[in-house]
Scaffold this active site. Sequence first.
Site, PDB file in Angstrom:
ATOM      1  N   CYS A   2       0.846  -1.171   0.000  1.00 51.35           N
ATOM      2  CA  CYS A   2       0.000   0.000   0.000  1.00 51.35           C
ATOM      3  C   CYS A   2       0.888   1.229   0.000  1.00 51.35           C
ATOM      4  CB  CYS A   2      -0.846   0.028   1.278  1.00 51.35           C
ATOM      5  SG  CYS A   2      -1.699  -1.526   1.575  1.00 51.35           S
ATOM      6  N   ARG A  27       1.167   1.845  -5.938  1.00 52.47           N
ATOM      7  CA  ARG A  27       1.418   0.843  -4.898  1.00 52.47           C
ATOM      8  C   ARG A  27       0.163   0.057  -4.525  1.00 52.47           C
ATOM      9  NH1 ARG A  27       6.217   1.597  -2.236  1.00 52.47           N
ATOM     10  NH2 ARG A  27       5.439   0.405  -0.482  1.00 52.47           N
ATOM     11  N   TRP A  71      -3.739  -1.915  -1.390  1.00 53.36           N
ATOM     12  CA  TRP A  71      -3.762  -3.140  -2.201  1.00 53.36           C
ATOM     13  C   TRP A  71      -4.018  -4.252  -1.194  1.00 53.36           C
ATOM     14  CZ3 TRP A  71      -0.552  -7.592  -2.679  1.00 53.36           C
ATOM     15  CH2 TRP A  71      -0.742  -8.322  -3.850  1.00 53.36           C
ATOM     16  N   ASN A  97       1.025  -0.407   5.974  1.00 54.25           N
ATOM     17  CA  ASN A  97       1.488  -1.134   4.791  1.00 54.25           C
ATOM     18  C   ASN A  97       2.233  -2.365   5.291  1.00 54.25           C
ATOM     19  OD1 ASN A  97       2.564  -1.941   2.317  1.00 54.25           O
ATOM     20  ND2 ASN A  97       4.297  -0.530   2.475  1.00 54.25           N
ATOM     21  N   GLY A  98       1.761  -3.562   4.904  1.00 51.78           N
ATOM     22  CA  GLY A  98       2.435  -4.776   5.366  1.00 51.78           C
ATOM     23  C   GLY A  98       1.424  -5.780   5.884  1.00 51.78           C
ATOM     24  N   GLU A 469       9.891 -12.205 -21.132  1.00 49.36           N
ATOM     25  CA  GLU A 469       9.563 -10.853 -20.667  1.00 49.36           C
ATOM     26  C   GLU A 469       8.526 -10.197 -21.598  1.00 49.36           C
ATOM     27  OE1 GLU A 469       9.637  -9.048 -18.212  1.00 49.36           O
ATOM     28  OE2 GLU A 469       9.704  -6.954 -18.821  1.00 49.36           O
ATOM     29  N   LYS A 473       4.887  -8.785 -20.333  1.00 50.62           N
ATOM     30  CA  LYS A 473       4.386  -7.432 -20.596  1.00 50.62           C
ATOM     31  C   LYS A 473       3.004  -7.511 -21.243  1.00 50.62           C
ATOM     32  CE  LYS A 473       6.507  -5.321 -18.623  1.00 50.62           C
ATOM     33  NZ  LYS A 473       7.621  -5.817 -17.898  1.00 50.62           N
ATOM     34  N   GLU A 476       0.357  -8.625 -18.598  1.00 53.21           N
ATOM     35  CA  GLU A 476      -0.005  -7.713 -17.495  1.00 53.21           C
ATOM     36  C   GLU A 476      -0.605  -6.407 -17.985  1.00 53.21           C
ATOM     37  OE1 GLU A 476       3.059  -6.266 -14.813  1.00 53.21           O
ATOM     38  OE2 GLU A 476       4.514  -6.158 -16.431  1.00 53.21           O
ATOM     39  N   HIS A 492       7.702 -29.838 -28.443  1.00 50.20           N
ATOM     40  CA  HIS A 492       7.543 -30.775 -27.323  1.00 50.20           C
ATOM     41  C   HIS A 492       6.220 -30.565 -26.593  1.00 50.20           C
ATOM     42  CE1 HIS A 492      11.569 -32.264 -27.923  1.00 50.20           C
ATOM     43  NE2 HIS A 492      12.009 -31.012 -27.962  1.00 50.20           N
ATOM     44  N   LYS A 591       2.803  -2.231  -8.054  1.00 50.50           N
ATOM     45  CA  LYS A 591       4.188  -2.032  -8.467  1.00 50.50           C
ATOM     46  C   LYS A 591       5.176  -2.701  -7.512  1.00 50.50           C
ATOM     47  CE  LYS A 591       7.369   0.231 -10.908  1.00 50.50           C
ATOM     48  NZ  LYS A 591       7.592  -0.395 -12.215  1.00 50.50           N
TER      49      LYS A 591
HETATM   50  O1  M6R Z   1      10.795  -4.276  -7.574  1.00 53.32           O
HETATM   51  P1  M6R Z   1      11.139  -5.629  -8.120  1.00 53.32           P
HETATM   52  O2  M6R Z   1      12.055  -5.563  -9.301  1.00 53.32           O
HETATM   53  O3  M6R Z   1      11.656  -6.566  -7.081  1.00 53.32           O
HETATM   54  O4  M6R Z   1       9.753  -6.220  -8.635  1.00 53.32           O
HETATM   55  C1  M6R Z   1       9.668  -7.536  -9.095  1.00 53.32           C
HETATM   56  C2  M6R Z   1       8.364  -7.783  -9.822  1.00 53.32           C
HETATM   57  O5  M6R Z   1       7.287  -7.608  -8.956  1.00 53.32           O
HETATM   58  C3  M6R Z   1       8.188  -6.850 -11.026  1.00 53.32           C
HETATM   59  O6  M6R Z   1       9.274  -6.949 -11.904  1.00 53.32           O
HETATM   60  C4  M6R Z   1       6.901  -7.173 -11.801  1.00 53.32           C
HETATM   61  O7  M6R Z   1       7.005  -8.429 -12.394  1.00 53.32           O
HETATM   62  C5  M6R Z   1       6.635  -6.080 -12.844  1.00 53.32           C
HETATM   63  N1  M6R Z   1       5.354  -5.479 -12.612  1.00 53.32           N
HETATM   64  C6  M6R Z   1       6.593  -6.555 -14.232  1.00 53.32           C
HETATM   65  O8  M6R Z   1       6.386  -5.517 -15.140  1.00 53.32           O
END
Ligand code: M6R
Length: 596
Positions: A2, A27, A71, A97-98, A469, A473, A476, A492, A591
């Site tokens: 959060c 966040r 969140w 937060n936590g 990757e 992208k 998400e 396979h 994030k």
């Molecule tokens: O802050 P971090 O690099 O540790 O975050 C890791 C993942 O949560 C982050 O890369 C996530 O997969 C991204 N939203 C992808 O775009």
Amino acid sequence: MCGIVGYAGWRDAQPILLDCLKRLEYRGYDSAGLAVAGTELQLFKSAGEIAVLEAAMPEMKGSVGIAHTRWATQGKPTTVNAHPLADCSNRLAVAHNGIISNFMGVREELQKNGHNFTSDTDTEVFPHLVEAEFKDDLVKAVQKALEKVDGTYTFAVVCAGCDQVVATRRESPLVVGLGEGENFIASDVTALLKYTNRMIYIQDGEVVSITKDSVKIVDGKGNEVRREPQKITWNLEDAEKGGYPHFMLKEIFEQPDAIHDSLLGRIESVEAEPFFQNEHFSTVKIVACGTSYYAGLVGKYIIEELARIPTTVQISSEYRYSSVSRENPLVVLITQSGETADTLGAAREAKKRGNKTVGIANVIGSAITREVDHTIYTRAGPEIGVAATKTFTTQLIALYLLAMELGTQNRSLTAQAKRSIVGTLRNLPRSVQDVLNQASEIEALAKKYSSARDMFFIGRSINYPIALEGALKTKEIAYIHGEGFPAGELKHGPLALISRDSPIVAIAVKDHTYEKMLGNISEVSARGSPVIAIGFEGDTELPRYVDDAIWIREIPPMFSPVPVIVVLQLWAYYLAKARGCPIDKPKNIAKTVTVE
Ligand code: M6R
């Protein structure tokens, strides 16, 4: 996870808190709330994004307050579960937060003592604990309450009739911003940059109290802590959209500068400075999550090529289940935020195992930097879009630098090889700019394929993780089911899934895998799938195999992941745009993930 902000100053707290809170929306954004502590506590919360809260909330008078964007982890994202949460007498409010891991037992105990609970959250125990301890000193009451909770947290507390915000942290971020006649707390410096660039990072176990003209920090034993503020060089513009429709697009376009900044001062001399004098590592283990994990997978190829050190890559949350290696590896923890709970947990585990650790992080002073022996900063500037873009390419830069360092130490890199690598690294901003110049062509192509439900990404060798990757992208941001495969694996199993409705994105740069990639492309196009290829300019063969192509300037293949991923970032962005997705704030994800 959060976002929290707090204010104590000479102005009305409400508009400032709202303004700062909006910069923390990345966040979490399933509910939000704000509490202003005047002679009475004024509290307003709502389910939904901050805009919903702002539209519905009444005017609040007072110059001390806290705000929260959530969140959900414990309890549904409803208005009652939104923060801040109050005590029985509606005098105290707490934003958190936590996760409080022992909240069940604490809650039962408090209920036995007559406290009334109104939400399903773990957080709500905290205002009641503070209430039970509070006489006339809010800091002491918070310290006492902390003795009863386990878990991870940043708490911010206000109380009607008090002129202070009290905050504390354990394994969650907390920063204090120093102003003139006003002070702030926040989960992230970007929330405060409009008001100040002088920041103090609060450490685990410390409790800070801010008023309009004072900041007092005490450690876990109650001793006063004096810490000089750090001047943050990021400016507000860095944390705003600057004319772009989305942070993600702005951040994609910032990559030439971010790469340039990440190299600055680090490649001028080919004689690199060793992180660990006289240490020789026979293996490297890279640990990370999500996009950072895929950077780690690329890093494996880079380190094995440049430093000739066998490298393994592991997802952070799985690291603790892996067996202890006899070789005593160098453990590299990659995290843009520096606050990802899984990666912090892995860093602690690596330390317990007696390994040397290097962190690759973007946020200065973030938690990971205190857990590792050495940090390489990526210098990408603040990344607000939930999808990692410029932090990924700068993580790759950090990995090239690390591999050069290791290769220099173990003498597997010659001075000539290093000179040539440095030359290529210097040119990377230009290769990326070339890709950005093709944004409108990529947009047109993405639009053509934007109705796909499934999309497969294939690559080989160092571009296999880039396929992963690219798929992440696309998932998400564009909500298309995207899957990445090593191109050789399709036969396979995954070939059973492909059809004319599932476009294949193939990374087919001219390297040692090129001929095999052409074979794999033929396999899928023979089965009716349209193929969009990413290849090197001047390749006259590839167009004969594919339906569409995006071209990048030819560079040594080991560095091709950088421009290739920029193509795929734009691809995902424009797919999402064509599909009308909420690009900077995709559903269900946040994030920074500060829960395990
Ligand atoms: O802050 P971090 O690099 O540790 O975050 C890791 C993942 O949560 C982050 O890369 C996530 O997969 C991204 N939203 C992808 O775009």
